[in-house]
Enzyme design. Structure first.
Site, PDB file in Angstrom:
ATOM      1  N   ALA A   1       0.824  -1.214   0.000  1.00  0.00           N
ATOM      2  CA  ALA A   1       0.000   0.000   0.000  1.00  0.00           C
ATOM      3  C   ALA A   1       0.855   1.260   0.000  1.00  0.00           C
ATOM      4  O   ALA A   1       0.485   2.273  -0.604  1.00  0.00           O
ATOM      5  CB  ALA A   1      -0.937  -0.003   1.200  1.00  0.00           C
ATOM      6  N   THR A   2       1.999   1.218   0.653  1.00  0.00           N
ATOM      7  CA  THR A   2       2.863   2.405   0.659  1.00  0.00           C
ATOM      8  C   THR A   2       3.260   2.751  -0.762  1.00  0.00           C
ATOM      9  O   THR A   2       3.175   3.914  -1.184  1.00  0.00           O
ATOM     10  CB  THR A   2       4.113   2.160   1.530  1.00  0.00           C
ATOM     11  OG1 THR A   2       3.694   2.055   2.892  1.00  0.00           O
ATOM     12  CG2 THR A   2       5.107   3.305   1.411  1.00  0.00           C
TER      13      THR A   2
ATOM     14  N   ASN B   1      -6.928   3.525   9.566  1.00  0.00           N
ATOM     15  CA  ASN B   1      -6.177   2.444  10.197  1.00  0.00           C
ATOM     16  C   ASN B   1      -6.199   2.505  11.719  1.00  0.00           C
ATOM     17  O   ASN B   1      -6.114   1.490  12.380  1.00  0.00           O
ATOM     18  CB  ASN B   1      -4.734   2.432   9.693  1.00  0.00           C
ATOM     19  CG  ASN B   1      -4.066   3.782   9.767  1.00  0.00           C
ATOM     20  OD1 ASN B   1      -4.653   4.793   9.369  1.00  0.00           O
ATOM     21  ND2 ASN B   1      -2.866   3.827  10.299  1.00  0.00           N
TER      22      ASN B   1
ATOM     23  N   GLN C   1      -7.072  -0.666   4.418  1.00  0.00           N
ATOM     24  CA  GLN C   1      -7.740  -1.233   5.604  1.00  0.00           C
ATOM     25  C   GLN C   1      -9.171  -1.662   5.303  1.00  0.00           C
ATOM     26  O   GLN C   1      -9.890  -2.052   6.219  1.00  0.00           O
ATOM     27  CB  GLN C   1      -7.766  -0.172   6.717  1.00  0.00           C
ATOM     28  CG  GLN C   1      -6.409   0.162   7.289  1.00  0.00           C
ATOM     29  CD  GLN C   1      -5.890  -0.883   8.259  1.00  0.00           C
ATOM     30  OE1 GLN C   1      -6.601  -1.806   8.642  1.00  0.00           O
ATOM     31  NE2 GLN C   1      -4.641  -0.751   8.661  1.00  0.00           N
TER      32      GLN C   1
ATOM     33  N   ALA D   1      -2.157  -6.709   0.519  1.00  0.00           N
ATOM     34  CA  ALA D   1      -2.606  -8.055   0.869  1.00  0.00           C
ATOM     35  C   ALA D   1      -2.529  -8.316   2.361  1.00  0.00           C
ATOM     36  O   ALA D   1      -3.377  -9.008   2.908  1.00  0.00           O
ATOM     37  CB  ALA D   1      -1.765  -9.088   0.110  1.00  0.00           C
TER      38      ALA D   1
ATOM     39  N   THR E   1      10.529  -6.963 -11.310  1.00  0.00           N
ATOM     40  CA  THR E   1      10.076  -8.354 -11.394  1.00  0.00           C
ATOM     41  C   THR E   1       8.936  -8.586 -10.421  1.00  0.00           C
ATOM     42  O   THR E   1       8.983  -8.162  -9.278  1.00  0.00           O
ATOM     43  CB  THR E   1      11.234  -9.322 -11.065  1.00  0.00           C
ATOM     44  OG1 THR E   1      12.247  -9.152 -12.040  1.00  0.00           O
ATOM     45  CG2 THR E   1      10.764 -10.762 -11.088  1.00  0.00           C
TER      46      THR E   1
ATOM     47  N   CYS F   1       2.679   1.839  12.448  1.00  0.00           N
ATOM     48  CA  CYS F   1       3.759   2.473  11.708  1.00  0.00           C
ATOM     49  C   CYS F   1       4.360   3.649  12.456  1.00  0.00           C
ATOM     50  O   CYS F   1       5.379   4.174  12.064  1.00  0.00           O
ATOM     51  CB  CYS F   1       3.272   2.930  10.341  1.00  0.00           C
ATOM     52  SG  CYS F   1       2.832   1.541   9.319  1.00  0.00           S
TER      53      CYS F   1
END
Lengths: 428, 131, 386
Positions: A99-100, A179, A207, A228, A267, A352
């Site tokens: 998400a960041t 969050n 979230q 995820a 990748t 965080c």
């Protein structure tokens, strides 16, 4: 390479049928109530992932042999699952590392691409750091920004949002589910205002997946971030939804081999993508039943804790996901509280930011006093939380809060009828 | 962050929690810190006529290190003269509890609390003499 | 049919010991390393342990390791983040860099930097003369890869670093292909930043690192929660990082055996290749006159299209590559070969075989037989077509 691998799932940590902890037992692993920080990987997700790190280990960009093709097919299946959960077209899903990265890509990518249209950005003071800091970075390179203050219940006043729009506003970013306090913003209404004013609208939904229904076919949203590991998938994988009709363009932030139609090079970690797909499939199929169960647990926890004096719920209780309960225990300092409740794994403020001793900026944006912000605990309930876990938590909280209040000079003053806000404190 | 065993011991089993009669002329009270900063320490000492601290009590709103620092100083204070008490340095507290750098301020706060309590008792004594 | 993987420069199979180390982090131990409870702390400890393992494999201090999601991100981070060393100066990248170095360098043009290639000679070695010439202009950053992904040719990065430092430029090296294959020391190379990646050394995809001299004032690429000491925000991919650490430890322990074993396979292969070439076609092996990675062979046969040969070999169960996997989308001949001055038609014939310690001489032997047959068949096809 063997095809079947036994998954060493530790039953005692996350098993739905795990044993209830006794109040006096602080030796074993604590009860996990920090699902908003990260969720355990669902065993079904892990089982899906393993073959893609063992026998199907190919690089999905390798076009010349089946190792690459198998990987590519798995990646596209997962893309479909992610798209299905949120009512998107698979072609609108761009993989990222989380998400960041999704938030950075959406905000910097859209702002830079459309900077000719304007250089003002609107966001909210209670957004995740990944949004706030991406906007701050844009400010550093010549953009301007408005950080809207939410109402005391954590929700945005639509009139204030509308008023913040300027002629050169190019982008707005508002998270779907917060969050720290779990409140749900009215992104339909906010999105409509953005549409009327020709402002690109980004939503951080990290979230939200598996907790609220998302239908991007109907929602007036241009960009949406997912990850995820808040929805029982693995860490290190996320996605960004980029609307095709009307088409939204973004400037890539990672340059290289031109993966993801040039929007994001690098990748792809096939097994993680597969894990995200499976996690989102499970979420789609089970969320309604699961959320009803979680709501019952949340209500039980809330009622249990509200028995105590001077307990404040942070954030709106109605427009909120049932998974989150953020409560301030007045006159008890948060860090000592965390230390006291070793039998449960919770967080004070966002995971965080909990490395710092600053009180939660989200709670302060709600207008909570520093003391209340300092004494807050975020309980977040999830798939593997049991009723016994909740019972244990209520009892543990009650006994520890009592003990710490016994120690607290502020509690003593409160009990003596002294108005603490009127006391002149020596600065230090 | 990992806490030292000594911090954990004082935190789990705080010594001398409580209050003394603040109106007692032999009791000095020091209250330092601020709720906004996340810690408030209240230290009370009872001094006998020969200037020896015979009892000490505390209440602390703050993190584990702040609670441990105040618990520790109540142990140290008992039996000391007020001048000896005044000479206690935060570095000694930090060393005894093996506080990490981010928690040094807790030991500073405990030293400040001692100084404030001693100042209070001295002020009371002065008031008594001048009365 | 054979089922043989000779494309180890693209990605490698996960080592079972690496998988074992990762499994707990994909199941019960799923804490967020930022959380302060025991689930978070054990995840943090695991990340920090992996940091030490990666540092040791790179001849660096653990404090110099910044974890990223992949090599592309680490290269983007290095190029965009360090260019600020000297505003509006030039960024020099070797003409054979991976696109994830050259494209970020090109992107920096919008901020006033110019991006220029450093020439290589026909063997694929960087021209130090050309570099020195170019360094007479104000230079912010030089990026030269340690070993090329296609040819395997190894550059004298320590000398490049000395020349770059002499004029105050930062020096970055993409060492993704070097890790585990040749001795690697961040300290000895004396660069400011170095990229390494997990999935090239039997680790999982999803983890890589930029080894960074922390005195460098670098701009982060991802802003947010402040992980990696503020240099790379985003929840750490604990399982992949743990796997990367173990893969590094195994690579270090295995390196000497790896080098001698893959070199034997390659010698065997190239000898056989020349034999095929001398009868049916002329074969060219790129970079074989200079120091190369022991496991890599990059060759072309006159009159045979590389892509066609690769597909033919795939049908027989051999996975090889026609160029770097990351540019497999394009049908253009390899940039690397064009930079070496190789004729376009010959370059279109290029095929890369990259071995691993798990491959065997018998596999190479069988492969040579298949290759011989396929080359013969393709030659006949082209002859009919002509």
């Amino acid at each position: 390479m063997s095809a079947t691998i036994e998954m060493p799932i530790k039953k005692d940590l996350f098993d739905v049928n795990g044993l209830a902890k006794s109040l006096h037992d602080e030796s074993g692993p604590p009860v996990y109530l920090d699902y908003s920080a990260t969720t355990p990987v669902d065993p079904r997700v892990a089982a899906m992932m393993i073959p893609y790190i063992t026998e199907h280990f190919g690089n999905p960009a390798s076009r010349s042999h089946p190792y690459g093709w198998t990987a590519e097919k798995a990646v596209e299946n997962a893309r479909e699952e992610v798209a299905k959960l949120v009512g998107a077209d698979p072609r609108e899903i761009v993989w990222t590392s989380g998400a960041t990265e999704s938030n950075n890509l959406a905000i910097k990518g859209a702002a830079n691409f459309y900077s000719g249209k304007g250089k003002h950005i609107i966001t909210v003071a209670t957004e995740h750091k990944a949004v706030i800091d991406a906007v701050r970075e844009l400010e550093r390179v010549g953009f301007t920004a408005t950080y809207l203050e939410p109402e005391p219940n954590g929700l945005i006043d639509l009139a204030k949002f509308k008023a913040a729009i300027q002629p050169d506003t190019v982008l707005a970013s508002v998270m779907l589910v917060n969050n720290e306090i779990g409140v749900i913003q009215d992104i339909t209404a906010i999105g409509n205002i953005c549409r009327e004013n020709n402002v690109i609208f980004h939503v951080d939904a990290a979230q939200a997946t598996g907790k609220v229904h998302i239908d991007l076919e109907k929602l007036p949203v241009d960009l949406m971030s997912f990850c995820a590991h808040k929805t029982y998938g693995p860490k290190g994988i996320g996605a960004l939804y980029v609307r095709r009709k009307p088409r939204i363009r973004i400037e890539a932030q990672m340059h290289g081999g031109g993966h993801e139609r040039g929007m994001r090079s690098g990748t792809l970690a096939t097994h993680q993508i597969v894990g995200m797909g499976e996690a989102f499939r499970i979420a789609r199929e089970e969320m309604d039943v699961e959320n009803a169960r979680i709501r019952k647990l949340r209500d039980k926890l809330l009622h249990g804790l509200q028995d105590m004096e001077e307990v404040y719920v942070n954030g709106d209780l109605e427009q909120r996901v049932p998974h989150n309960l953020n409560i301030s225990f007045n006159y008890v300092e948060g860090e000592s509280l965390i230390m006291a409740v070793k039998g449960i794994a919770v967080s004070s403020g966002s995971a965080c930011t909990s490395a710092s001793l600053e009180p939660s900026y989200v709670l302060r944006a709600l207008g909570r006093s520093d003391e209340l912000a300092h004494s807050s605990i975020r309980f977040s309930i999830g798939r593997f939380t049991t009723e016994d876990d909740v019972d244990y938590t209520i009892e543990l909280m009650k006994s520890k809060i009592d003990k710490l209040r016994e120690l607290s000079p502020l509690w003593e003053m409160f009990k003596d009828g002294i108005d603490i806000s009127k006391v002149q404190w020596a600065a230090h | 962050m990992a806490y030292s065993d000594k911090v954990l011991d004082h935190y789990e089993n705080p010594r001398n929690v409580g209050t003394l009669d603040k109106n007692d002329p032999n009791v000095g009270t020091g209250m330092v810190g601020a709720p906004a900063c996340g810690d408030v320490m209240k230290l009370m000492i009872k001094v006998n006529d020969s200037g020896i601290i015979e009892d000490a009590k505390f209440k602390t709103y703050g993190c584990g290190s702040a609670i441990a620092s105040s618990s520790l100083v109540t142990e140290w204070l008992k039996g000391k003269t007020i001048d000896e008490a005044y000479a206690i340095k935060n570095s000694a507290i930090a060393e005894e509890l093996a506080l990490p750098p981010v928690k040094i301020h807790c030991s500073v706060l405990a030293e400040d609390a001692i100084k404030a309590a001693v100042a209070d008792i001295k002020a009371k004594q002065l008031a008594k003499e001048t009365a | 049919m054979a089922n043989v993987y000779f494309d180890n420069n693209a990605t490698t199979a996960l080592d079972s010991r690496v998988l074992e180390s990762m499994l707990p982090w994909l199941s019960s131990q799923s804490g967020n390393p930022t959380s302060r409870h025991v689930y978070g702390r054990s995840a943090r400890d695991a990340v920090e342990h992996a940091r030490v393992q990666v540092a040791e494999a790179c001849g660096a201090y653990s404090s110099q390791v910044v974890f990223t999601a992949n090599g592309t991100e680490a290269n983007n981070f290095a190029i965009k983040g360090m260019a600020g060393n000297l505003p509006s100066a030039q960024i020099l990248t070797s003409a054979i860099e991976h696109p994830c170095v050259t494209r970020p360098a090109l992107m920096m043009q919008q901020f006033g930097y110019s991006s220029k290639p450093i020439a290589v000679d026909s063997s694929g070695k960087l021209s130090l003369e050309n570099l020195q010439q170019q360094l007479t202009l104000p230079t912010s950053l030089v990026s030269v890869m340690l070993a090329n992904n296609e040819t395997g040719v190894i550059q004298e990065v320590a000398i490049v670093a000395e020349l770059a430092r002499a004029v105050g430029a930062f020096i970055h090296t993409d060492a993704v292909q070097g890790l585990g294959k040749i001795p690697l020391s961040f300290t000895d190379l004396n660069v400011h930043a170095m990229t390494v990646s997990s999935h090239k050394i039997h680790g999982p995809q999803g983890a890589a690192a930029l080894i960074l001299d922390k005195r460098v004032d670098i701009q982060p690429l991802l802003h947010g929660g402040g992980q990696e000491k503020g240099l790379r925000s985003g929840t750490e991919n604990v399982a992949a990082i743990v796997g990367f650490g173990v893969a590094c430890e195994l690579a270090v322990a295995n390196r000497i055996h790896y080098a001698s074993h893959t070199q034997l396979l390659r010698d065997q292969f190239e000898q056989g290749l020349v034999d095929i070439g001398s009868i049916k076609s002329s074969v060219m092996i790129f970079g074989n006159k200079v120091a190369r990675l022991p496991n890599t062979s990059f060759f072309a046969m006159n009159g045979i299209e590389g892509e066609t040969l690769v597909m033919a070999l795939d049908r027989k169960g051999y996975a090889v590559a026609s160029g770097s996997a990351c540019s497999s989308d394009s049908t253009e001949p390899s940039n690397v070969l064009l930079a070496m001055g190789i004729d376009k038609d010959l370059a279109r014939g290029a095929v890369r075989v990259s071995f691993d310690a798990t491959n065997t001489p018998a596999q190479v032997n069988d492969f040579l037989v298949t290759l011989n047959n396929e080359v013969k068949r393709l030659k006949e096809l082209t002859a009919i077509a002509a």
